[in-house]
Design a protein around this motif. Structure first.
Motif, mmCIF file in Angstrom:
data_model
loop_
_atom_site.group_PDB
_atom_site.id
_atom_site.type_symbol
_atom_site.label_atom_id
_atom_site.label_comp_id
_atom_site.label_asym_id
_atom_site.label_seq_id
_atom_site.Cartn_x
_atom_site.Cartn_y
_atom_site.Cartn_z
ATOM 1 N N HIS A 174 8.253 -2.559 9.750
ATOM 2 C CA HIS A 174 7.023 -2.537 9.061
ATOM 3 C C HIS A 174 6.832 -1.179 8.842
ATOM 4 O O HIS A 174 6.220 -1.024 7.534
ATOM 5 N N VAL A 175 6.786 -0.143 9.460
ATOM 6 C CA VAL A 175 6.349 1.085 9.183
ATOM 7 C C VAL A 175 7.345 1.918 8.402
ATOM 8 O O VAL A 175 7.164 2.660 7.593
ATOM 9 N N ASP A 176 8.657 2.071 9.186
ATOM 10 C CA ASP A 176 9.526 2.910 8.365
ATOM 11 C C ASP A 176 10.156 2.288 6.979
ATOM 12 O O ASP A 176 10.298 3.110 6.198
ATOM 13 N N CYS A 187 -0.798 2.953 9.366
ATOM 14 C CA CYS A 187 -0.939 2.202 10.623
ATOM 15 C C CYS A 187 -2.287 1.471 10.846
ATOM 16 O O CYS A 187 -2.487 0.493 11.321
ATOM 17 N N ARG A 188 -3.339 2.220 9.744
ATOM 18 C CA ARG A 188 -4.694 1.565 9.608
ATOM 19 C C ARG A 188 -4.809 0.133 8.984
ATOM 20 O O ARG A 188 -5.667 -0.527 9.036
ATOM 21 N N TYR A 189 -3.405 -0.121 8.503
ATOM 22 C CA TYR A 189 -3.530 -1.573 7.774
ATOM 23 C C TYR A 189 -3.789 -2.644 8.947
ATOM 24 O O TYR A 189 -4.532 -3.621 8.633
ATOM 25 N N CYS A 190 -2.989 -2.678 10.048
ATOM 26 C CA CYS A 190 -3.341 -3.408 11.097
ATOM 27 C C CYS A 190 -4.454 -2.704 12.169
ATOM 28 O O CYS A 190 -5.029 -3.760 12.476
ATOM 29 N N PRO A 223 -4.535 -6.269 15.710
ATOM 30 C CA PRO A 223 -4.881 -7.090 14.364
ATOM 31 C C PRO A 223 -4.940 -8.870 14.603
ATOM 32 O O PRO A 223 -4.165 -9.052 15.559
ATOM 33 N N SER A 224 -5.970 -9.322 13.979
ATOM 34 C CA SER A 224 -5.886 -10.900 14.359
ATOM 35 C C SER A 224 -4.807 -11.543 13.585
ATOM 36 O O SER A 224 -4.155 -10.749 12.337
ATOM 37 N N PRO A 225 -4.439 -12.772 13.649
ATOM 38 C CA PRO A 225 -3.326 -13.193 13.019
ATOM 39 C C PRO A 225 -3.445 -13.419 11.594
ATOM 40 O O PRO A 225 -2.600 -13.388 10.715
ATOM 41 N N LEU A 248 -2.146 19.560 16.922
ATOM 42 C CA LEU A 248 -3.138 19.463 15.667
ATOM 43 C C LEU A 248 -2.479 19.470 14.357
ATOM 44 O O LEU A 248 -1.565 20.532 14.172
ATOM 45 N N ARG A 249 -2.543 18.404 13.763
ATOM 46 C CA ARG A 249 -1.881 18.606 12.237
ATOM 47 C C ARG A 249 -3.120 18.456 11.186
ATOM 48 O O ARG A 249 -3.850 17.918 11.389
ATOM 49 N N PRO A 250 -2.432 18.509 9.665
ATOM 50 C CA PRO A 250 -3.418 18.565 8.723
ATOM 51 C C PRO A 250 -4.146 16.929 8.942
ATOM 52 O O PRO A 250 -3.127 16.220 9.124
ATOM 53 N N PRO A 251 -5.028 16.626 8.696
ATOM 54 C CA PRO A 251 -5.759 15.328 8.595
ATOM 55 C C PRO A 251 -5.090 14.306 7.936
ATOM 56 O O PRO A 251 -4.896 13.111 8.390
ATOM 57 N N GLU A 252 -4.329 14.655 6.883
ATOM 58 C CA GLU A 252 -3.706 13.727 5.971
ATOM 59 C C GLU A 252 -2.501 13.384 6.403
ATOM 60 O O GLU A 252 -1.726 12.354 6.114
ATOM 61 N N GLU A 253 -1.752 14.160 7.311
ATOM 62 C CA GLU A 253 -0.578 13.872 8.050
ATOM 63 C C GLU A 253 -0.782 13.001 9.268
ATOM 64 O O GLU A 253 0.352 12.810 9.812
ATOM 65 N N VAL A 254 -1.884 12.622 9.792
ATOM 66 C CA VAL A 254 -2.016 12.203 11.118
ATOM 67 C C VAL A 254 -1.333 10.790 11.231
ATOM 68 O O VAL A 254 -0.760 10.434 12.232
ATOM 69 N N TYR A 255 -1.297 9.970 10.064
ATOM 70 C CA TYR A 255 -0.759 8.785 10.128
ATOM 71 C C TYR A 255 0.654 8.821 9.549
ATOM 72 O O TYR A 255 1.423 7.830 9.589
ATOM 73 N N ASN A 256 0.961 9.975 9.184
ATOM 74 C CA ASN A 256 2.556 10.065 8.788
ATOM 75 C C ASN A 256 3.487 10.500 10.109
ATOM 76 O O ASN A 256 3.597 11.505 10.453
#
Lengths: 216, 664
Positions: free
Chosen positions: A57-59, A65-68, A81-83, A174-182
């Motif tokens: 799903h991710v790769d 990540c925040r989709y679920c 996540p709910s079903p 600590l990383r740039p905020p835009e890279e947190v979910y990368n």
């Protein structure tokens, strides 16, 4: 009266002392290795009701990540996540796959899917997900390379020492905020330190070590 | 008698007979009788009364363990503690048992330093009682933490939480005080036991029994060179235990007095707790020893005079406790603090008035009866009063813990505390544990320090006129007909001569020393005073080990606390400094004593080269009587002046009997 004990008995204290020292060292080493979460918790990978693959799903598909885990940046809790979230796609994709039966059952009945919890903090520890991900701490720092796991396993020890290591010196994580979910983002270690220090300063990250930071 | 002072003294007439000190053992009993009578309690057929006492004790003990298991598996909710009384019976019982544990070390250490020779008849049993009481006490703090399996976090052991104990808390000091107290009491007790275990070894008929007693006797042979170091180590341990016993209950009192609760926050607590502890400890010693002396037929060793003296200690400490109660009330009034005054009024006339008045009548009024000699010497009354002391001291802790907590500053927080059945059964069960251990002690270990009692009877003092009196009683079968071992063909080790009285052995030792021998030794059932000088021994070196241990302990304590709370994990608590020698002191103090005690004991072992289970002297068939009633001199073959014929003649002229050549 003859001597009750043979002559070698007189060397017993030395032998016992050496034996105690040796067995004490062995027991300590054994406890250090086997009884700490580094051994007892890392690698925990229970069988889940559905063999959900983060790798797929991710790769492959590139889900965020925040989709679920949609509340991870808003609340203390990274929700499961709910079903209905699954069914957004799986009402069309693999709609009759046997592996997804529990999701469909749950979707119909409203009973939650019995996922097995892997990462758990003790009752007396307060951990806030939002405050960490919003200040540049990536999921990877605590959960490992989730994006590479076909099934999720416990990757890091998550002991109090683990928390403290970072709270004492947050810069490496600590990383740039835009890279947190990368989850595949990497940085040159030399640059990372300078960057982390700058972030810690700019964002006023005061990773407190007081007891009541986590034990409230 | 050449000095002028001695001349002056000789002119003072002897005191009249009625003022002379009575011997501590009645009827002028000898060494052999003392061994037979005391060791006899642990030998032979188990008496019926022992089984009658043992079975209910074991059942109670099992009940205690069941209740502890129930608590651990279910949670502290099974107890009556709740808001606002969060410290209930667990802490009351802990302080109660720890207090009882104070008599043993007081008797063995403080009375030893004060040269109270009557302590010899009661110290062993009191020390055993101390150890068992501290074990009972230790259960409660371990289980009251809620998650008992994490109790080890109280000790400074590295763990995966990366955190260290918080040394600014008196509860932490308490952990160190109580565990040091337990360890040092155990060392002291065991060290005192070594010569008596050798007695048990030499008396035992059964092979297994002999082997086990012999193992724990560590090859003790009564050598005077050993006694010299042994006595030094014993003195040092007594010197270390004295500040220890005073510190333990002081620190227990800090658990309360460092907090800011009216009724707890007082400076009088440490001395008041220590006096109360000694008071309750002596109460328990009397409760145990009055029946034991009759059941074990020890009336001539634990005499009425012993009971009377302990009655006096109870009177003194009970009066101190009463005075402390009065002072508390006075300060509550005089301080002008309304909360303090309310707390004390509430104690006496509030919902727990009954507990308060039980405490006052048992602890303050009852012991005043001990002013009368008729009361002190009536064993039935003393026994009953000693039980009242125990009850009163339990209620004292109840009053302190519960009445201070149940009225909080805000009336909306007020409550009434009652224990649950689990509370009650656990506490009653600890008496089972205590009595089980004590009864096992009576059956397997000499309950009175045999060697020490021998040293305080007139025959044990070589300069006393009675010292020349010979032993008339025949020794027991196991000692008299010591089966001859296989004939040893080893090379000769030395000449062994036997002597019958302490006066003879001292004279003989002087003769051997004057003859110029160096590698020789005197063997006695008990330490004979003046023998070191007679043999020309220099002062024992054990003290250096104690000193090094103490210094090491203090530095370890200070460095450890600095490292853990200020360096490795700077632990900010209540705006207090991260390190200060003041809060680090109590723990460092306990560690000084702990390491010093280990230093003394290890030093004694190292200097004496013990344990040494195998020794040529044990090949002699007559030698086992050295732990009973006989004295020996051994001149070794490797001595520079050794010559078999001449040495034999020297020992003969010195009065030695049954001279034999000991072979390896």
């Amino acid at each position: 009266m003859a001597n009750l004990y043979p002559r070698w008995f007189n060397r017993l204290p030395l032998m016992a002392g050496a034996g105690l020292l040796l067995s004490g060292a062995l027991v300590t080493a054994g406890a250090w290795y086997y009884l700490t979460p580094k051994y007892s918790r890392v690698g925990y990978q229970p069988v889940q009701p559905v063999p959900y693959s983060h790798k797929t799903h991710v790769d492959q598909l590139g889900l965020d990540c925040r989709y679920c885990h949609s509340a991870v940046d808003k609340s203390w809790y990274a929700n499961i996540p709910s079903p209905s979230v699954c069914m957004n796609c799986h009402s069309q994709v693999l709609a009759s796959d046997a592996r997804l039966a529990p999701i469909r059952d749950s979707f119909k009945s409203g009973e939650p899917v019995p996922w097995v919890q892997i990462h758990r903090t003790p009752d007396f520890v307060y951990f806030n997900h939002a405050v960490h991900v919003n200040r540049g701490v990536s999921c990877v720092s605590c959960h490992g390379q989730i994006n590479e796991m076909v099934e999720v396993r416990h990757e890091k020890p998550l002991t109090m020492a683990f928390c403290l290591d970072c709270h004492r010196n947050p810069a490496p994580n600590l990383r740039p905020p835009e890279e947190v979910y990368n989850l595949r983002w990497t940085n040159d270690p030399a640059k990372q330190l300078a960057m982390g220090k700058k972030f810690a300063h700019d964002w006023k990250i005061m990773s407190s070590q007081n007891c009541y930071t986590c034990h409230r | 008698m050449t000095s002028p002072a001695a001349g002056l003294l000789s002119r003072i007439p002897d005191p009249p007979p009625e003022l002379e000190r009575k011997p501590l053992v009645e009827n002028l009993r000898g060494f052999g009788w003392i061994s037979d009578r005391i060791a006899g309690v642990a030998e032979g057929k188990t008496p019926t009364w022992w089984w009658v006492a043992f079975f209910p004790s074991v059942l109670l003990m099992l009940m205690c363990f069941t209740m502890v298991g129930y608590l651990v598996s279910t949670g502290v909710g099974v107890w009556g503690v709740n808001h606002p009384v969060g410290w209930g019976w667990a802490i009351i019982n802990f302080v109660f048992w720890i207090g009882i544990g104070h008599a043993g070390t007081l008797i063995s250490a403080i009375l030893f330093l004060l040269r109270q020779r009557w302590r010899t008849a009661v110290n062993r049993a009191a020390e055993a009682m101390t150890i068992f009481a501290v074990m009972c006490a230790g259960i409660f703090p371990a289980i009251h933490v809620g998650r008992a399996w994490f109790a080890w976090w109280l000790f400074p052991i590295p763990n995966s939480n990366n955190i260290w104990p918080q040394f600014r808390s008196p509860l932490m000091w308490d952990v160190f005080a109580v565990s040091t107290y337990f360890t040092v009491s155990l060392l002291f007790w065991y060290m005192g036991l070594i010569p008596d275990l050798a007695t048990m070894r030499d008396r035992s008929a059964g092979k297994i029994k002999k082997w086990i007693y012999g193992f724990f006797a560590l090859g003790w042979m009564g050598s005077n060179r050993h006694w010299s170091n042994y006595e030094k180590a014993y003195l040092l341990l007594a010197g270390l235990s004295t500040p220890l016993v005073l510190s333990v209950h002081s620190i227990v009192s800090f658990d309360f007095s460092v907090s800011q609760l009216p009724g707890w926050h007082t400076t009088i607590f440490p001395p008041y707790f220590v006096a109360g502890a000694i008071f309750s400890g002596f109460g328990m010693v009397l409760t145990l020893l009055i029946p034991v002396r009759t059941l074990c037929h020890l009336e001539e060793v634990i005499t009425v005079r012993h009971i009377e003296l302990m009655g006096k200690v109870i009177l003194a400490t009970g009066s101190i406790v009463g005075y402390a109660y009065a002072t508390e009330f006075f300060i509550a009034y005089y301080s002008g603090n309304p909360y303090e005054l309310f707390t004390f009024k509430n104690r006496a006339f509030g919902p727990y008035w009954w507990a308060y008045w039980i405490m006052v009548s048992c602890n303050v009024i009852c012991p005043q009866l001990f002013w009368f000699k008729k009361v002190r010497t009536n064993l039935v009354i003393v026994f009953i009063l000693s039980i009242f002391v125990n009850i009163g001291m339990w209620f004292e802790r109840f009053v302190i813990v519960v009445t201070s907590l149940h009225r909080d500053f805000l009336p909306s927080n007020w409550g009434y505390y009652s224990p649950t059945i689990v509370d009650i059964l656990t506490f009653v069960g600890t008496f089972g544990l205590f009595l089980t251990l004590f009864l096992l002690f009576l059956r397997f270990v000499p309950l009175i320090a045999i060697a020490e009692v021998k040293s305080v009877i007139p025959q044990g003092d070589p300069d006393h006129p009675l010292a020349k009196q010979k032993e008339t009683a025949a020794p027991s079968a196991a000692l008299a007909s010591g089966e001859p071992g296989p004939v040893s063909n080893g090379k000769p080790f030395g000449l062994l001569a036997e002597f019958e009285t302490s006066a003879d052995i001292k004279q003989a030792a002087i003769k051997v020393r004057v003859a110029g021998h160096k590698t020789w030794d005197v063997f006695t059932p008990f330490p004979i005073h003046g023998m070191d000088d007679a043999m020309g021994l220099r002062d024992s070196r054990v003290g250096w080990f104690t000193f090094c241990g103490g210094v090491l302990g203090f530095t370890t304590g200070m460095l450890m606390i600095w490292f853990m709370n200020a360096f490795d994990y700077p632990l900010a608590v209540g705006g207090k400094p991260l390190f200060s020698p003041v809060f680090a002191f109590p723990v460092s103090y306990e560690l000084t004593i702990l390491f010093g005690a280990f230093g003394s004991l290890l030093g004694m072992f190292i200097v004496n080269r013990l344990p040494r289970w195998h020794h040529p002297i044990f090949n002699s068939t007559r030698f086992p009587r050295v732990t009973h009633d006989r004295f020996f001199i051994l001149i070794e073959c490797r001595d520079g002046k050794y010559d078999e014929a001449r040495t034999r003649q020297l020992l003969e002229t010195a009065g030695g009997k049954n001279i034999e050549l000991v072979k390896e």
